[in-house]
Design a protein around this motif. Structure first.
Motif, PDB file in Angstrom:
ATOM      1  N   GLU A 151      49.716 -32.905 126.277  1.00  0.00           N
ATOM      2  CA  GLU A 151      48.137 -34.124 126.290  1.00  0.00           C
ATOM      3  C   GLU A 151      47.605 -33.900 128.442  1.00  0.00           C
ATOM      4  O   GLU A 151      48.599 -33.631 128.685  1.00  0.00           O
ATOM      5  CB  GLU A 151      49.189 -35.351 126.533  1.00  0.00           C
TER       6      GLU A 151
ATOM      7  N   ARG B 263      45.916 -41.419 119.679  1.00  0.00           N
ATOM      8  CA  ARG B 263      45.966 -40.538 120.860  1.00  0.00           C
ATOM      9  C   ARG B 263      44.844 -41.919 121.454  1.00  0.00           C
ATOM     10  O   ARG B 263      43.683 -42.135 120.669  1.00  0.00           O
ATOM     11  CB  ARG B 263      45.172 -39.631 120.958  1.00  0.00           C
ATOM     12  N   LYS B 264      44.810 -43.008 122.497  1.00  0.00           N
ATOM     13  CA  LYS B 264      43.821 -43.898 122.449  1.00  0.00           C
ATOM     14  C   LYS B 264      43.651 -43.850 123.966  1.00  0.00           C
ATOM     15  O   LYS B 264      45.084 -44.053 124.866  1.00  0.00           O
ATOM     16  CB  LYS B 264      44.132 -45.249 122.444  1.00  0.00           C
ATOM     17  N   ARG B 265      42.777 -44.044 124.719  1.00  0.00           N
ATOM     18  CA  ARG B 265      42.817 -44.700 125.855  1.00  0.00           C
ATOM     19  C   ARG B 265      43.207 -45.649 126.166  1.00  0.00           C
ATOM     20  O   ARG B 265      42.448 -46.502 125.718  1.00  0.00           O
ATOM     21  CB  ARG B 265      41.011 -44.403 126.518  1.00  0.00           C
ATOM     22  N   TYR B 266      43.865 -46.079 127.539  1.00  0.00           N
ATOM     23  CA  TYR B 266      44.759 -46.900 127.755  1.00  0.00           C
ATOM     24  C   TYR B 266      44.001 -48.242 128.394  1.00  0.00           C
ATOM     25  O   TYR B 266      43.017 -47.988 129.402  1.00  0.00           O
ATOM     26  CB  TYR B 266      45.979 -46.663 127.557  1.00  0.00           C
TER      27      TYR B 266
ATOM     28  N   ASP C   4      44.980 -35.564 129.134  1.00  0.00           N
ATOM     29  CA  ASP C   4      44.635 -36.093 129.944  1.00  0.00           C
ATOM     30  C   ASP C   4      45.519 -37.276 130.329  1.00  0.00           C
ATOM     31  O   ASP C   4      45.951 -38.300 129.176  1.00  0.00           O
ATOM     32  CB  ASP C   4      43.681 -37.339 128.416  1.00  0.00           C
TER      33      ASP C   4
ATOM     34  N   ALA D  78      49.962 -43.939 128.702  1.00  0.00           N
ATOM     35  CA  ALA D  78      50.022 -43.308 129.281  1.00  0.00           C
ATOM     36  C   ALA D  78      50.429 -42.904 130.432  1.00  0.00           C
ATOM     37  O   ALA D  78      50.797 -43.444 131.053  1.00  0.00           O
ATOM     38  CB  ALA D  78      48.281 -43.912 129.761  1.00  0.00           C
TER      39      ALA D  78
ATOM     40  N   ASN E  99      44.675 -40.685 131.694  1.00  0.00           N
ATOM     41  CA  ASN E  99      44.628 -41.934 130.805  1.00  0.00           C
ATOM     42  C   ASN E  99      44.974 -42.797 129.133  1.00  0.00           C
ATOM     43  O   ASN E  99      45.740 -42.872 128.718  1.00  0.00           O
ATOM     44  CB  ASN E  99      43.427 -42.075 130.517  1.00  0.00           C
ATOM     45  N   ALA E 100      45.570 -40.688 128.193  1.00  0.00           N
ATOM     46  CA  ALA E 100      45.581 -41.547 126.806  1.00  0.00           C
ATOM     47  C   ALA E 100      47.302 -41.647 126.349  1.00  0.00           C
ATOM     48  O   ALA E 100      48.089 -41.108 127.495  1.00  0.00           O
ATOM     49  CB  ALA E 100      45.341 -40.020 126.372  1.00  0.00           C
TER      50      ALA E 100
ATOM     51  N   THR F  64      37.165 -46.454 119.522  1.00  0.00           N
ATOM     52  CA  THR F  64      38.355 -46.282 120.280  1.00  0.00           C
ATOM     53  C   THR F  64      39.600 -45.093 120.168  1.00  0.00           C
ATOM     54  O   THR F  64      40.564 -45.130 121.185  1.00  0.00           O
ATOM     55  CB  THR F  64      39.756 -47.405 119.975  1.00  0.00           C
TER      56      THR F  64
END
Length: 276
Positions: A90, A145-148, A92, A127, A94-95, A72
């Motif tokens: 950042e 960091r995490k993809r929301y 990404d 994100a 979506n992060a 994750t």
């Protein structure tokens, strides 16, 4: 027992370098099917990474999604030299990100405002946010960091900033203050799909059972030392060590030594399990 006062809140900071040729090779580094331990001695100059659009900055990558392991999140220790930073940290969209400063001062520009975070400072960056970061005098911080995971009908969380020193720790029931958690996210706010906290165990305090749960973990020891029980193995850890736990890895610990045992904790929360 009382909580540690402000002067006791110390955060370990890696300094890099390279071990001498006379040092024994064998250390406490461990990678298993359920957990990994990255001791602080591993954080040498030769294992740092560089990333696009960052100036005068190096990264120790502590965790990244791995198929069949923890999937994750990623976690970095970011060391910015004086005058360094990034106008596009950042890449990404979506992060989401969480920053915790362990040394120096970090300036984060977001939404037309500049937020100055000193040691103990925390920032949540949703994100898609456009933010800039710099450290005129140099700084070190953790970056999770995490993809929301968006949920239809539930708005995304807003950015926010805080200092650990301003947050009252939440004592765990029946521990007389021996075990407490400093929560940066509101645990009742289901917009968040990750929590970042600081767990404090006073000397002699314990997590008295093997927690076995769906949340993945990243645990960076900020201060003190302790012994962790991970998937039926006892592992000694100290300030500067990182533990990386996949879902359902049994985990318990007790604090040792004269100082509080404190660690920065990541976990994924508040979402249905993804189905294939």
């Amino acid at each position: 027992m009382t909580q540690p006062n402000a002067p006791a809140r110390r955060y370990f900071v890696p300094k890099g370098g390279l071990p001498p040729q006379s040092q024994l090779v064998t250390d406490r580094a461990m990678f298993t099917e359920a957990f990994a331990v990255i001791p602080r001695g591993v954080l040498s100059d030769i294992v740092t990474s560089a990333l696009p659009f960052w100036d005068k900055t190096r990264f120790w990558v502590l965790a990244r999604p791995l198929s069949g392991f923890a999937e994750t999140f990623s976690q970095y220790i970011v060391e910015i030299s004086p005058g360094g930073g990034s106008n596009r940290p950042e890449t990404d969209p979506n992060a989401e990100g969480a920053i915790f400063v362990v040394e120096g001062t970090v300036e984060i520009a977001l939404g037309g405002k500049t937020h100055s975070l000193t040691s103990g400072g925390f920032g949540y960056l949703p994100a898609g946010a456009t933010w800039l970061v710099n450290a005129p005098d140099g700084a070190v911080f953790h970056w999770v960091r995490k993809r929301y995971i968006a949920v239809d009908g539930l708005p995304a969380p807003d950015a926010f900033f805080a200092q650990e020193q301003d947050i009252a720790p939440t004592e765990m029931p029946g521990t007389n203050g021996g075990w407490a958690t400093t929560r940066f996210m509101d645990p009742t706010d289901l917009r968040h799909d990750m929590h970042v906290t600081i767990v404090t165990l006073m000397p002699g305090a314990v997590i008295p059972f093997d927690e076995t749960h769906v949340m993945e973990h990243g645990l960076y020891v900020l201060q003190g030392k302790g012994v962790y029980h991970l998937n039926q193995k006892w592992v000694e850890v100290e300030a500067g060590d990182f533990m990386w736990l996949r879902a359902f890895c049994p985990q318990a610990c007790y604090a040792g030594g004269p100082d509080p045992f404190r660690y920065l904790l990541y976990k994924d929360v508040n979402r249905h399990a993804a189905l294939p």
